[in-house]
Design a protein around this motif. Structure first.
Motif, PDB file in Angstrom:
ATOM      1  N   ASP A  72       4.053  -7.196  -3.468  1.00  0.00           N
ATOM      2  CA  ASP A  72       4.142  -8.591  -3.916  1.00  0.00           C
ATOM      3  C   ASP A  72       4.834  -8.655  -5.291  1.00  0.00           C
ATOM      4  N   PRO A  73       5.855  -9.500  -5.468  1.00  0.00           N
ATOM      5  CA  PRO A  73       6.578  -9.573  -6.755  1.00  0.00           C
ATOM      6  C   PRO A  73       5.678  -9.956  -7.921  1.00  0.00           C
ATOM      7  N   PHE A  74       4.756 -10.883  -7.697  1.00  0.00           N
ATOM      8  CA  PHE A  74       3.888 -11.304  -8.788  1.00  0.00           C
ATOM      9  C   PHE A  74       2.998 -10.155  -9.245  1.00  0.00           C
ATOM     10  N   VAL A  75       2.429  -9.418  -8.272  1.00  0.00           N
ATOM     11  CA  VAL A  75       1.579  -8.284  -8.635  1.00  0.00           C
ATOM     12  C   VAL A  75       2.385  -7.246  -9.399  1.00  0.00           C
ATOM     13  N   GLN A  76       3.619  -6.985  -8.964  1.00  0.00           N
ATOM     14  CA  GLN A  76       4.455  -6.009  -9.664  1.00  0.00           C
ATOM     15  C   GLN A  76       4.752  -6.467 -11.089  1.00  0.00           C
ATOM     16  N   GLN A  77       4.996  -7.767 -11.282  1.00  0.00           N
ATOM     17  CA  GLN A  77       5.284  -8.281 -12.625  1.00  0.00           C
ATOM     18  C   GLN A  77       4.072  -8.133 -13.538  1.00  0.00           C
ATOM     19  N   MET A  84       1.604  -6.002 -13.242  1.00  0.00           N
ATOM     20  CA  MET A  84       1.369  -4.585 -13.525  1.00  0.00           C
ATOM     21  C   MET A  84       2.370  -4.072 -14.557  1.00  0.00           C
ATOM     22  N   LYS A  85       3.610  -4.574 -14.495  1.00  0.00           N
ATOM     23  CA  LYS A  85       4.638  -4.089 -15.412  1.00  0.00           C
ATOM     24  C   LYS A  85       4.445  -4.634 -16.817  1.00  0.00           C
ATOM     25  N   GLU A  86       4.172  -5.940 -16.942  1.00  0.00           N
ATOM     26  CA  GLU A  86       4.125  -6.579 -18.249  1.00  0.00           C
ATOM     27  C   GLU A  86       2.758  -6.425 -18.924  1.00  0.00           C
ATOM     28  N   LEU A  87       1.707  -6.427 -18.174  1.00  0.00           N
ATOM     29  CA  LEU A  87       0.365  -6.398 -18.768  1.00  0.00           C
ATOM     30  C   LEU A  87      -0.346  -5.056 -18.583  1.00  0.00           C
ATOM     31  N   GLY A  88       0.292  -4.150 -17.880  1.00  0.00           N
ATOM     32  CA  GLY A  88      -0.343  -2.850 -17.658  1.00  0.00           C
ATOM     33  C   GLY A  88      -1.562  -2.931 -16.744  1.00  0.00           C
ATOM     34  N   ALA A  89      -1.589  -3.955 -15.878  1.00  0.00           N
ATOM     35  CA  ALA A  89      -2.734  -4.132 -14.973  1.00  0.00           C
ATOM     36  C   ALA A  89      -2.688  -3.108 -13.838  1.00  0.00           C
ATOM     37  N   THR A  90      -3.821  -2.908 -13.234  1.00  0.00           N
ATOM     38  CA  THR A  90      -3.938  -2.017 -12.065  1.00  0.00           C
ATOM     39  C   THR A  90      -4.686  -2.754 -10.961  1.00  0.00           C
ATOM     40  N   VAL A  91      -4.479  -2.310  -9.753  1.00  0.00           N
ATOM     41  CA  VAL A  91      -5.149  -2.895  -8.590  1.00  0.00           C
ATOM     42  C   VAL A  91      -6.349  -2.017  -8.221  1.00  0.00           C
ATOM     43  N   ASP A  92      -7.501  -2.662  -8.113  1.00  0.00           N
ATOM     44  CA  ASP A  92      -8.710  -1.941  -7.691  1.00  0.00           C
ATOM     45  C   ASP A  92      -8.666  -1.766  -6.171  1.00  0.00           C
ATOM     46  N   ALA A 138      -8.776   1.601   8.918  1.00  0.00           N
ATOM     47  CA  ALA A 138      -8.050   2.282   7.850  1.00  0.00           C
ATOM     48  C   ALA A 138      -6.573   1.869   7.839  1.00  0.00           C
ATOM     49  N   GLU A 139      -5.974   1.733   9.015  1.00  0.00           N
ATOM     50  CA  GLU A 139      -4.571   1.325   9.073  1.00  0.00           C
ATOM     51  C   GLU A 139      -4.388  -0.100   8.568  1.00  0.00           C
ATOM     52  N   ARG A 140      -5.320  -1.003   8.915  1.00  0.00           N
ATOM     53  CA  ARG A 140      -5.210  -2.372   8.416  1.00  0.00           C
ATOM     54  C   ARG A 140      -5.360  -2.407   6.902  1.00  0.00           C
ATOM     55  N   HIS A 141      -6.252  -1.537   6.380  1.00  0.00           N
ATOM     56  CA  HIS A 141      -6.430  -1.492   4.922  1.00  0.00           C
ATOM     57  C   HIS A 141      -5.161  -0.979   4.244  1.00  0.00           C
ATOM     58  N   GLU A 142      -4.519   0.022   4.838  1.00  0.00           N
ATOM     59  CA  GLU A 142      -3.284   0.550   4.246  1.00  0.00           C
ATOM     60  C   GLU A 142      -2.178  -0.508   4.266  1.00  0.00           C
ATOM     61  N   ARG A 143      -2.079  -1.258   5.373  1.00  0.00           N
ATOM     62  CA  ARG A 143      -1.055  -2.313   5.428  1.00  0.00           C
ATOM     63  C   ARG A 143      -1.340  -3.411   4.410  1.00  0.00           C
ATOM     64  N   ALA A 144      -2.630  -3.737   4.246  1.00  0.00           N
ATOM     65  CA  ALA A 144      -2.966  -4.754   3.255  1.00  0.00           C
ATOM     66  C   ALA A 144      -2.644  -4.276   1.844  1.00  0.00           C
ATOM     67  N   ALA A 145      -2.945  -2.985   1.563  1.00  0.00           N
ATOM     68  CA  ALA A 145      -2.645  -2.452   0.232  1.00  0.00           C
ATOM     69  C   ALA A 145      -1.136  -2.421  -0.014  1.00  0.00           C
ATOM     70  N   ALA A 146      -0.387  -2.036   1.012  1.00  0.00           N
ATOM     71  CA  ALA A 146       1.073  -2.006   0.850  1.00  0.00           C
ATOM     72  C   ALA A 146       1.629  -3.404   0.596  1.00  0.00           C
ATOM     73  N   ALA A 147       1.048  -4.413   1.279  1.00  0.00           N
ATOM     74  CA  ALA A 147       1.513  -5.782   1.064  1.00  0.00           C
ATOM     75  C   ALA A 147       1.221  -6.265  -0.345  1.00  0.00           C
ATOM     76  N   ILE A 148       0.066  -5.864  -0.881  1.00  0.00           N
ATOM     77  CA  ILE A 148      -0.284  -6.287  -2.250  1.00  0.00           C
ATOM     78  C   ILE A 148       0.648  -5.632  -3.265  1.00  0.00           C
ATOM     79  N   TYR A 149       0.861  -4.324  -3.117  1.00  0.00           N
ATOM     80  CA  TYR A 149       1.721  -3.632  -4.079  1.00  0.00           C
ATOM     81  C   TYR A 149       3.172  -4.113  -3.989  1.00  0.00           C
TER      82      TYR A 149
END
Length: 574
Positions: free
Chosen positions: A549-554, A556-564, A536-547
């Motif tokens: 990420d500058p590209f993922v943030q861009q 999500m901001k411009e296209l209204g995308a979400t992370v599954d 569970a801790e490794r999954h939380e760290r992986a999720a935090a790293a994805i969120y």
């Protein structure tokens, strides 16, 4: 002259020659001698055990008139009078054999019952034998109920079936039921030997025993196989010929297979499977014969005198010393399941080899110098495998103040868990070298080092449910050489799992231990809980790293995308 098959030529013609059905013969013989004759009989049993044969003999006993024509009902028909010879030839008008598989409707049954009201033409009784009676329809059964309960005094019904469960209870209650037993391989082989002696044909006893096994409880199947073996062997019956005719596997192949399994030699196992494939041997028959051999080895191990007269007694005794009793039980179950699942495999070769590799994968782990005979002897003696003497290390005395020797690296202090969830056991410092002879201290047994039980549970050489027991339990206390655990699942506290875990702990610590397992909610850490927490801790760290990420943030901001969240998979070693 037309050849008559052995199954018909040597069909018993009197009760005395019937083999393997003494309980039925005795009841029918006493009923005939005492004139206590029922009006309906039901013979049940698998194919080829004598249902039709007993029916014909019983019909002759009812209608026999003796060689002089003045005889009466008898338990020993003469086989010379007109009634006996006509029944044997199948032309006696008052003995009617009806096949219920092809005459199963109510119309056929009505026609039979209409004829039953007429007296026999030249016999004492009119006997109706209905074979495979379970094939009759419900309406046909209902039509015969009244006549079956109160037939005319000169009518006897004999019903025969291989599946009595399909017969209505209303019919069963109107009949005397006799369950014919399957023939034992010994009975089949003995009768085949007698028939071959009368026929003047040479045969090897081992070949007849193999035919008896292949008959699967049916005397008719045994005689049919004997006909085939005589033709295959050009007038003689040999073991090699019977083995080739049946596609049976030579016992030596299975012995070599078990030798390779005992040596943990996967390459040799696959080589033997390839050899069987090259000889076009049946893998399903191979697994059946392997299970039979394991059964015989277990008998040789537990009851050594039971197989002394066997042809391969020496191999059985040697294999019984190579394997422990629990190994034989494991391999037997694997062989049975492998044979049952053979039709699910991509092909028979894959299913057979996978079964062998499964035996190899689940084989108990061994240490250097630990032979199968030692494991078998240890298990039969009721002691843990690979026992070792308790390790005693000296507790060092304080070094002299003026010592000039080079200082040695001190070993870390190891503290055992609480003795009873109370006061801690004093720590013991392991000495790197023995103390000087002049200041030797008394020897002490090293306490069990299980403070970090989850880590220890992950290191134990144990598999299956015993491993789950170790991983899902918490350590309650260490009381001398006794460990107390608690587990939440009651099924994991099975005695077999506890015994295997105890043996693994004894092997790990190098001395016999005792283990107690309680069932209840676990409050302390377990190996499974810590592993789930780490994931569970490794999954939380992986999720935090994805969120982050500058590209993922861009995106999500411009296209209204979400992370599954379910798509996040941590990478790298755990």
């Amino acid at each position: 002259m037309t050849y008559q098959v052995l199954a018909r030529k040597w069909r018993p013609r009197e009760f005395a020659s019937c083999v393997g059905q003494e309980h039925v013969v005795r009841a029918l013989t006493h009923a005939l001698e005492q004139q206590r004759l029922h009006h309906a009989y039901l013979f049940t049993g698998t194919r080829g055990v004598g249902k039709t044969t007993l029916s014909r003999i019983f019909a002759k006993a009812l209608n026999c008139t003796g060689p002089d024509g003045a005889g009466g009902i008898t338990a020993t028909p003469c086989n010379q009078c007109e009634a006996c010879t006509a029944i044997d030839a199948g032309r006696f008008v008052d003995y009617i054999e009806m096949d219920a598989a092809s005459n199963r409707g109510v119309d056929e049954m009505t026609a039979l019952l209409e004829r039953a009201i007429y007296a026999p033409s030249n016999a004492r009784f009119k006997v109706y034998m209905i074979d495979e009676v379970h094939m009759l329809t419900t309406h046909a059964f209902n039509a015969m109920l009244k006549t079956l309960e109160e037939p005319p005094e000169y009518v006897k019904f004999i019903l025969a079936t291989t599946d009595p469960q399909k017969i209505p209870v209303t019919v069963l209650s109107r009949c005397l039921q006799f369950n014919l037993k399957q023939m034992t391989p010994q009975h089949v082989a003995q009768l085949l030997s007698e028939i071959l002696h009368k026929e003047g044909i040479a045969a090897e006893p081992a070949a007849l025993r193999m035919l008896g096994q292949a008959a699967r409880g049916s005397m008719r199947d045994g005689l049919s196989l004997l006909d085939q073996a005589i033709a295959y062997g050009a007038g003689s019956v040999t073991l090699e010929g019977v083995r080739g005719m049946l596609g049976a596997i030579d016992t030596t192949v299975l012995v070599r297979l078990l030798d390779a399994l005992a040596a943990r030699d996967g390459k040799a196992l696959l080589a033997l499977a390839d050899e069987m494939a090259a000889r076009s041997l049946s893998f399903a028959q191979g697994l059946r014969d392997l299970a039979s051999l394991l059964h015989r080895i277990t008998l040789a191990q537990q009851v050594p005198d039971s197989l002394q007269d066997a042809d391969d007694a020496a191999d059985l005794a040697r294999l019984a010393r190579q394997f422990a009793a629990d190994e034989l039980q494991l391999y037997y179950q694997v062989a049975l399941h492998g044979r049952n699942d053979l039709h699910l495999a991509p092909d028979e070769y894959a299913g057979f080899t996978m079964t062998l590799l499964r035996m190899l994968a689940f084989a108990p782990s061994t240490t250097a110098g630990d032979t199968g005979s030692q494991r078998a002897a240890a298990l039969m003696a009721g002691r843990p495998q690979n026992p070792a003497r308790p390790i005693r290390l000296a507790v060092p005395a304080p070094a002299p103040a003026a010592a000039t020797a080079r200082p040695q690296r001190a070993a870390p202090a190891v503290t055992a868990p609480t003795a009873a969830l109370g006061a801690p056991v004093p720590a013991v410092v392991l000495a790197a070298a023995p103390a000087p002879a002049t200041e030797a201290a008394p020897a002490a047994v090293v306490p069990l080092q299980c403070a970090d039980w989850p880590a220890l549970a992950a290191q134990l050489q144990v598999a299956g449910l015993a491993r789950e027991l170790a991983a899902r339990s918490e350590l309650l206390a260490v009381e001398g050489d006794t460990l107390r655990l608690r587990v939440a699942l009651k099924t994991l506290a099975d005695q077999g799992n506890v015994e295997r875990l105890k043996n693994a702990l004894s092997q790990h610590f190098g001395r016999p231990l005792r283990l107690r397992v309680d069932v209840g909610s676990t409050a302390g850490p377990t190996a499974t809980a810590l592993a789930e927490q780490a994931r569970a801790e490794r999954h939380e760290r992986a999720a935090a790293a994805i969120y982050a990420d500058p590209f993922v943030q861009q995106v999500m901001k411009e296209l209204g995308a979400t992370v599954d969240p379910a798509s996040i998979r941590p990478v790298g070693p755990e």
